[in-house]
Design a protein around this motif. Structure first.
Motif, PDB file in Angstrom:
ATOM      1  N   ASP A 126       0.879  -1.153  -0.189  1.00 50.61           N
ATOM      2  CA  ASP A 126       0.235   0.089   0.076  1.00 50.61           C
ATOM      3  C   ASP A 126       0.901   1.139   0.122  1.00 50.61           C
ATOM      4  O   ASP A 126       0.805   2.563  -0.709  1.00 50.61           O
ATOM      5  N   ALA A 127       1.969   1.143   0.708  1.00 53.36           N
ATOM      6  CA  ALA A 127       2.799   2.395   0.882  1.00 53.36           C
ATOM      7  C   ALA A 127       3.442   2.381  -0.649  1.00 53.36           C
ATOM      8  O   ALA A 127       3.716   3.725  -0.867  1.00 53.36           O
ATOM      9  N   SER A 128       3.919   1.434  -1.279  1.00 55.82           N
ATOM     10  CA  SER A 128       4.485   1.510  -2.419  1.00 55.82           C
ATOM     11  C   SER A 128       3.491   2.324  -3.428  1.00 55.82           C
ATOM     12  O   SER A 128       3.967   2.928  -4.494  1.00 55.82           O
ATOM     13  N   ARG A 129       2.322   1.657  -3.242  1.00 55.68           N
ATOM     14  CA  ARG A 129       1.264   2.268  -4.340  1.00 55.68           C
ATOM     15  C   ARG A 129       1.190   3.703  -4.061  1.00 55.68           C
ATOM     16  O   ARG A 129       1.071   4.442  -5.031  1.00 55.68           O
ATOM     17  N   LYS A 130       0.966   4.077  -2.832  1.00 55.05           N
ATOM     18  CA  LYS A 130       0.935   5.897  -2.662  1.00 55.05           C
ATOM     19  C   LYS A 130       2.045   6.454  -3.101  1.00 55.05           C
ATOM     20  O   LYS A 130       2.122   7.750  -3.594  1.00 55.05           O
ATOM     21  N   ASN A 131       3.048   5.746  -2.871  1.00 56.72           N
ATOM     22  CA  ASN A 131       4.482   6.497  -3.320  1.00 56.72           C
ATOM     23  C   ASN A 131       4.697   6.682  -4.805  1.00 56.72           C
ATOM     24  O   ASN A 131       5.049   7.624  -5.321  1.00 56.72           O
ATOM     25  N   ILE A 132       4.097   5.539  -5.647  1.00 56.25           N
ATOM     26  CA  ILE A 132       3.958   5.573  -6.986  1.00 56.25           C
ATOM     27  C   ILE A 132       2.942   6.819  -7.458  1.00 56.25           C
ATOM     28  O   ILE A 132       3.407   7.757  -8.382  1.00 56.25           O
ATOM     29  N   ASP A 172      14.534  12.045 -13.581  1.00 62.47           N
ATOM     30  CA  ASP A 172      14.723  11.235 -12.285  1.00 62.47           C
ATOM     31  C   ASP A 172      13.559  10.822 -11.912  1.00 62.47           C
ATOM     32  O   ASP A 172      13.404   9.774 -11.224  1.00 62.47           O
ATOM     33  N   LEU A 173      12.472  11.572 -11.797  1.00 68.21           N
ATOM     34  CA  LEU A 173      11.173  10.938 -11.336  1.00 68.21           C
ATOM     35  C   LEU A 173      10.760   9.829 -11.982  1.00 68.21           C
ATOM     36  O   LEU A 173      10.216   8.979 -11.594  1.00 68.21           O
ATOM     37  N   GLN A 174      10.825   9.725 -13.369  1.00 69.33           N
ATOM     38  CA  GLN A 174      10.496   8.450 -14.201  1.00 69.33           C
ATOM     39  C   GLN A 174      11.363   7.347 -13.707  1.00 69.33           C
ATOM     40  O   GLN A 174      10.786   6.077 -13.513  1.00 69.33           O
ATOM     41  N   ALA A 179      11.428   2.237 -10.390  1.00 71.20           N
ATOM     42  CA  ALA A 179      11.962   1.653  -9.187  1.00 71.20           C
ATOM     43  C   ALA A 179      10.932   1.283  -8.032  1.00 71.20           C
ATOM     44  O   ALA A 179      10.663  -0.039  -7.541  1.00 71.20           O
ATOM     45  N   ALA A 180      10.075   2.310  -7.964  1.00 74.26           N
ATOM     46  CA  ALA A 180       8.879   1.893  -6.991  1.00 74.26           C
ATOM     47  C   ALA A 180       7.899   0.862  -7.573  1.00 74.26           C
ATOM     48  O   ALA A 180       7.449   0.052  -6.682  1.00 74.26           O
ATOM     49  N   GLN A 181       7.639   0.957  -8.791  1.00 74.59           N
ATOM     50  CA  GLN A 181       6.670  -0.143  -9.586  1.00 74.59           C
ATOM     51  C   GLN A 181       7.718  -1.555  -9.223  1.00 74.59           C
ATOM     52  O   GLN A 181       6.871  -2.574  -8.929  1.00 74.59           O
ATOM     53  N   LEU A 187       7.177  -7.083  -4.119  1.00 74.74           N
ATOM     54  CA  LEU A 187       6.210  -7.343  -2.843  1.00 74.74           C
ATOM     55  C   LEU A 187       5.176  -7.886  -2.981  1.00 74.74           C
ATOM     56  O   LEU A 187       4.720  -8.921  -2.366  1.00 74.74           O
ATOM     57  N   GLU A 188       4.465  -7.995  -4.088  1.00 75.82           N
ATOM     58  CA  GLU A 188       3.449  -8.640  -4.533  1.00 75.82           C
ATOM     59  C   GLU A 188       3.477  -9.822  -4.995  1.00 75.82           C
ATOM     60  O   GLU A 188       2.636 -11.165  -4.391  1.00 75.82           O
ATOM     61  N   ALA A 189       4.656 -10.099  -5.400  1.00 78.51           N
ATOM     62  CA  ALA A 189       5.001 -11.709  -5.972  1.00 78.51           C
ATOM     63  C   ALA A 189       5.381 -12.412  -4.683  1.00 78.51           C
ATOM     64  O   ALA A 189       4.878 -13.550  -4.524  1.00 78.51           O
TER      65      ALA A 189
END
Length: 385
Positions: A126-132, A172-174, A179-181, A187-189
């Motif tokens: 969930d944190a990774s999704r929000k970060n993305i 840089d944002l891309q 990396a976040a994706q 994590l999902e795997a």
């Protein structure tokens, strides 16, 4: 026994011819008197060998088990000694369990940590999704600024350095979004990877823990069956390796086999009475029954190339019943089973065996006398030193 019968015959002849003179001593009488014991002895010997086969090639054997361990370690204590009888489940020796106990504690700690890690996967995803989403918003804003800077630079209202800095920020944002994706996908795997309904990482550690517990259980070596340990040379402190033999356990179950010529067992069948006169039991006749006759020899078994195996070849092609006993060198094997009231025999005992068929039972008496004489002869030790 044959000598006794001839002696009795000679006594009867002397009584009838010399003493009582009931039969005249002439040429015809002499031919009959001298011929009768010769042909009678031949007929008796042939009948005995056919209807009451005897052999002096008897072997008493017990199967053995190599006592090994499947773990590596130092011997902590030995509980048995030479020539000791053991029961199934008795402790024979132990291996130092400390390394395996420490491994179990380590795996238990790893398993506990992994459970905590797996339980946190949901919040991490969930944190990774929000970060993305946050990074994507910043990227959208950065792309708008790039367009604005491009228009201003074209109009001469802004310098080119600001445009290049905006482009670098967008790139840089891309990279950070990629990396976040990737982190979110990983994590999902891990979270969705399962084995038998359990998280795969937890299942893997649990399997390692079960293996470690099994290894610990193998540090206590137990007797696999009842038997006798003839020789113990294992000492405390010795290093044991997996599948290294510590000593041998001789099983209680005995195999009594005898070797007969191929034409001697025509009249016998399973269940016939058997008598044994063994060198380890002088003066004693051991009672047994014929269990079966192995109707095969290695000389009659053909290998894959079409050739005969021969006397010293492998028994891989012989039926299971034949492979339970040693090579026969062209002879047939008869296997015996002791009567219930008989005591176990000495392992490796040798001696004489007789099988009594169901035919011409009066011959049994003669053969029984011969067996008992043979058992008495076992008292003699013909040595010159």
């Amino acid at each position: 026994m044959l000598e006794l019968l001839i002696g009795i015959y000679a006594g009867i002849c002397w009584l009838l011819i010399k003493k009582l003179k009931l039969i005249p001593w002439n040429f015809n009488t002499q031919v009959v008197v001298y011929s009768l014991p010769i042909f009678g002895s031949i007929a008796l010997i042939l009948s005995l060998n056919y209807f009451c086969p005897i052999t002096s090639d008897v072997k008493v054997g017990n199967r053995s088990v190599d006592i090994t361990t499947q773990t590596l370690g130092k011997v902590k204590k030995v509980y048995v000694k030479t020539n000791q009888e053991v029961k199934k489940g008795d402790t024979l020796f132990t291996i130092d369990p400390v390394p395996y106990e420490q491994e179990i504690k380590s795996l238990e700690a790893q398993l506990s940590n992994m459970k905590s890690t797996v339980s946190s996967y949901t919040s991490d995803i969930d944190a990774s999704r929000k970060n993305i989403l946050s990074l994507q918003s910043q990227l959208d804003l950065s792309n708008k600024r790039i367009k604005q800077y491009q228009e201003l630079v074209a109009a001469g209202a802004a310098n080119r350095f600001d445009l290049e800095q905006a482009i670098a920020t967008s790139q840089d944002l891309q990279s950070r979004i990629s990396a976040a994706q990737a982190q979110k996908t990983s994590l999902e795997a891990k979270y969705h990877s399962t084995h038998n309904g359990e998280n795969a990482s937890i299942a893997e550690l649990r399997a390692k823990l079960d293996q470690a517990k099994w290894n610990l259980s193998q540090t206590v070596v137990l007797a696999p069956t009842d038997g006798l340990i003839p020789n113990v040379q294992l000492n405390e402190g010795a290093m044991m390796a997996p599948f290294k033999s510590a000593f041998v356990l001789i099983q209680k179950q005995q195999s009594i086999i005898a070797f007969f010529s191929q034409n001697e067992l025509e009249t016998v069948k399973e269940g016939n009475e058997v008598e044994l006169a063994l060198k380890t039991a002088p003066g004693k006749v051991v009672k047994a029954k014929l269990e079966y006759v192995v109707d095969a020899t290695s000389q009659g078994i053909m290998n894959n190339a079409g050739g005969m195996l021969g006397g010293n070849a492998t028994t891989s092609g012989i039926p299971e019943t034949a492979r339970q006993v040693p090579e026969t060198d062209g002879k047939l094997i008869a296997k015996f089973v002791l009567d219930e009231n008989e005591q176990p025999l000495t392992v490796g005992a040798r001696g004489t065996a007789v099988i009594y068929s169901d035919h011409i039972k009066p011959l049994h008496l003669i053969r029984k006398v011969m067996v008992r004489v043979s058992s008495k002869i076992n008292y003699l030790i013909p040595k010159l030193h």
